[in-house]
Design a protein around this motif. Structure first.
Motif, mmCIF file in Angstrom:
data_model
loop_
_atom_site.group_PDB
_atom_site.id
_atom_site.type_symbol
_atom_site.label_atom_id
_atom_site.label_comp_id
_atom_site.label_asym_id
_atom_site.label_seq_id
_atom_site.Cartn_x
_atom_site.Cartn_y
_atom_site.Cartn_z
ATOM 1 N N ASP A 300 38.840 51.437 46.049
ATOM 2 C CA ASP A 300 38.606 51.001 44.674
ATOM 3 C C ASP A 300 37.330 50.207 44.470
ATOM 4 N N GLY A 301 36.845 49.534 45.504
ATOM 5 C CA GLY A 301 35.775 48.581 45.297
ATOM 6 C C GLY A 301 36.233 47.480 44.354
ATOM 7 N N LEU A 302 35.359 47.060 43.459
ATOM 8 C CA LEU A 302 35.739 46.060 42.456
ATOM 9 C C LEU A 302 36.209 46.707 41.161
ATOM 10 N N ALA A 303 36.163 48.021 41.098
ATOM 11 C CA ALA A 303 36.469 48.712 39.843
ATOM 12 C C ALA A 303 37.962 48.920 39.613
ATOM 13 N N GLY A 304 38.799 48.566 40.604
ATOM 14 C CA GLY A 304 40.227 48.801 40.463
ATOM 15 C C GLY A 304 41.046 47.613 40.914
ATOM 16 N N LYS A 305 42.082 47.908 41.680
ATOM 17 C CA LYS A 305 43.029 46.889 42.116
ATOM 18 C C LYS A 305 42.755 46.459 43.552
ATOM 19 N N ALA A 306 43.368 45.346 43.926
ATOM 20 C CA ALA A 306 43.243 44.812 45.273
ATOM 21 C C ALA A 306 44.580 44.231 45.711
ATOM 22 N N VAL A 307 44.812 44.238 47.014
ATOM 23 C CA VAL A 307 46.028 43.658 47.576
ATOM 24 C C VAL A 307 45.808 42.161 47.766
ATOM 25 N N ASP A 308 46.673 41.364 47.161
ATOM 26 C CA ASP A 308 46.544 39.910 47.210
ATOM 27 C C ASP A 308 47.233 39.383 48.462
ATOM 28 N N LEU A 309 46.461 39.121 49.493
ATOM 29 C CA LEU A 309 47.013 38.645 50.758
ATOM 30 C C LEU A 309 47.259 37.146 50.744
ATOM 31 N N THR A 310 46.824 36.472 49.707
ATOM 32 C CA THR A 310 47.031 35.031 49.619
ATOM 33 C C THR A 310 48.365 34.676 48.977
ATOM 34 N N ALA A 311 49.065 35.681 48.461
ATOM 35 C CA ALA A 311 50.358 35.432 47.815
ATOM 36 C C ALA A 311 51.418 36.299 48.488
ATOM 37 N N ASP A 312 52.002 37.240 47.744
ATOM 38 C CA ASP A 312 53.107 38.020 48.280
ATOM 39 C C ASP A 312 52.723 39.442 48.621
ATOM 40 N N GLY A 313 51.417 39.724 48.684
ATOM 41 C CA GLY A 313 50.982 41.084 48.986
ATOM 42 C C GLY A 313 51.010 42.000 47.790
ATOM 43 N N GLY A 314 51.181 41.449 46.595
ATOM 44 C CA GLY A 314 51.163 42.267 45.394
ATOM 45 C C GLY A 314 49.757 42.756 45.071
ATOM 46 N N VAL A 315 49.670 43.633 44.083
ATOM 47 C CA VAL A 315 48.397 44.228 43.702
ATOM 48 C C VAL A 315 47.921 43.599 42.392
#
Length: 389
Positions: A300-315
């Motif tokens: 995705d780069g910055l144009a989409g979603k990312a996995v949030d590893l600082t919380a619960d792994g949500g997108v």
């Protein structure tokens, strides 16, 4: 490269600058292409012959004959590092033109063509003999940022602390959407090709420097690596100098993007050092979730979603995580005088997008990969990115 560049330039090898300020150095790899077709060409020897003597100590061959590499002397001042890289890029672009080719700061070759041979070097010959067809495409070109740390044990702790944030930098540096004449669907196709090598991976959780050294020995014994130089983790310790090396990104087409990444990497390392000094443990991120986060960043780069590893792994939106990273490292940015610079450079990325976004915007306008190549070459020389549609 960092160490050699520093010595040839007459400066000392990278050293931590005390408890408050950290040295940083940057390596960039480039692709050599036919100026008319954009096809990667085995021209590194021709280009090296054209490099001015005053720059030759900071220019090296890379793995394939279609690649060439530069390295900045390490220092505290990002203005000085930008100046050094700008001179090297311009000088190398001129040398490439004299050799009849074009220099591209791009993750991998966008046009279809034969795979250029590997540079004739005994170590590279052994790699080809052992790993055969793993050498990917026309040449993978990355960016490596070195930041000084006090000692190896502290460096290992830094590696643990920065792990959850490296996918954000991965997304920021995406600059290789095209391969073999087509859009791959990824913002960083280089990342996908690069993973063919068996030692490419997110840095594992490390108990100590002794654990780090033991893993290296075990990996060499297993045959996955020939030597320590093949430790292709996304972050590692330098084998020669007191630095951590962050090596996740595509090379950036625009030098401003390179400086933004260098500032953020130094901010991350400085933040990690502060947490270590305060006795705060690094978060234990699941390895497979970390792999997923890096895959999503490459896609995705910055144009989409990312996995949030600082919380619960949500997108979450990728920009949300990048903004959170900047706020996290802001005290270190301010200490180094980088905060305003980062704000301005980040605003630029919001306007014109990452390298991958800019390449796709050119192709959407003209439908010609040669126009993409021309625009990347212009930015490689120092031209400012244009606003994407």
């Amino acid at each position: 490269m960092i160490g050699q560049a520093a010595h040839e330039d007459g400066t000392a090898a990278p050293q931590p600058a005390g408890p408050d300020l950290l040295t940083v150095g940057v390596e960039e790899e480039f692709l050599l292409v036919d100026p008319h077709t954009g096809v990667a060409v085995p021209a590194v020897d021709l280009v090296m012959e054209q490099v001015p003597p005053e720059l030759s100590g900071q220019v090296e061959r890379e793995f394939q004959t279609s690649q060439i590499e530069i390295g900045s002397p390490p220092g505290l001042d990002l203005d000085a590092i930008r100046h050094s890289l700008g001179l090297l890029r311009a000088g190398l672009a001129d040398a490439a033109e004299r050799a009849g080719v074009r220099l591209l700061a791009i993750g991998t070759g966008p046009a279809a063509g034969p795979t250029p041979p590997v540079v004739d070097k005994p170590r590279f010959d052994r790699m080809v003999e052992r790993y055969r067809l793993l050498a990917p495409g026309p040449g993978n070109n990355g960016m490596h940022v070195h930041v000084g740390v006090p000692d190896p044990d502290t460096g290992v702790q830094v590696l643990n602390h920065v792990r959850p944030w490296l996918p954000v930098l991965h997304a920021l540096t995406t600059n290789s959407p095209f391969s073999a004449g087509a859009d791959t669907g990824y913002a960083s196709w280089r990342s996908i090709e690069w993973e063919r090598w068996p030692s490419v991976a997110p840095t594992p959780w490390l108990d100590s420097f002794a654990h780090y050294r033991r893993l290296i020995g075990q990996l060499i014994d297993s045959g996955v690596m020939l030597d320590e130089g093949m430790l292709y983790w996304y972050a590692r310790l330098s084998a020669k100098y007191p630095t951590v090396e962050i090596r996740i990104g595509d090379v950036c087409s625009a030098l401003d993007d390179t400086i933004l990444v260098a500032a953020l990497v130094r901010g991350l390392v400085g933040t990690a050092l502060a947490e270590i000094a305060a006795g705060r443990p690094a978060p234990r991120v699941d390895h497979h979730l970390l792999v997923a986060a890096h895959w999503r960043a490459a896609h995705d780069g910055l144009a989409g979603k990312a996995v949030d590893l600082t919380a619960d792994g949500g997108v979450v939106p990728a920009w949300e995580l990048l903004d959170r990273l900047v706020e996290r490292v802001r005290p270190v940015l301010e200490r180094h005088g980088d905060a305003d610079r980062v704000t301005g450079l980040l605003d630029g990325v919001r306007r014109h997008g990452t390298g991958a976004t800019r390449q796709r915007a050119v192709y959407a306008r003209t439908g010609k990969l040669v126009d993409v190549v021309a625009e990347v070459a212009r930015q490689t020389r120092g031209g400012a990115p244009t606003v994407t549609d």
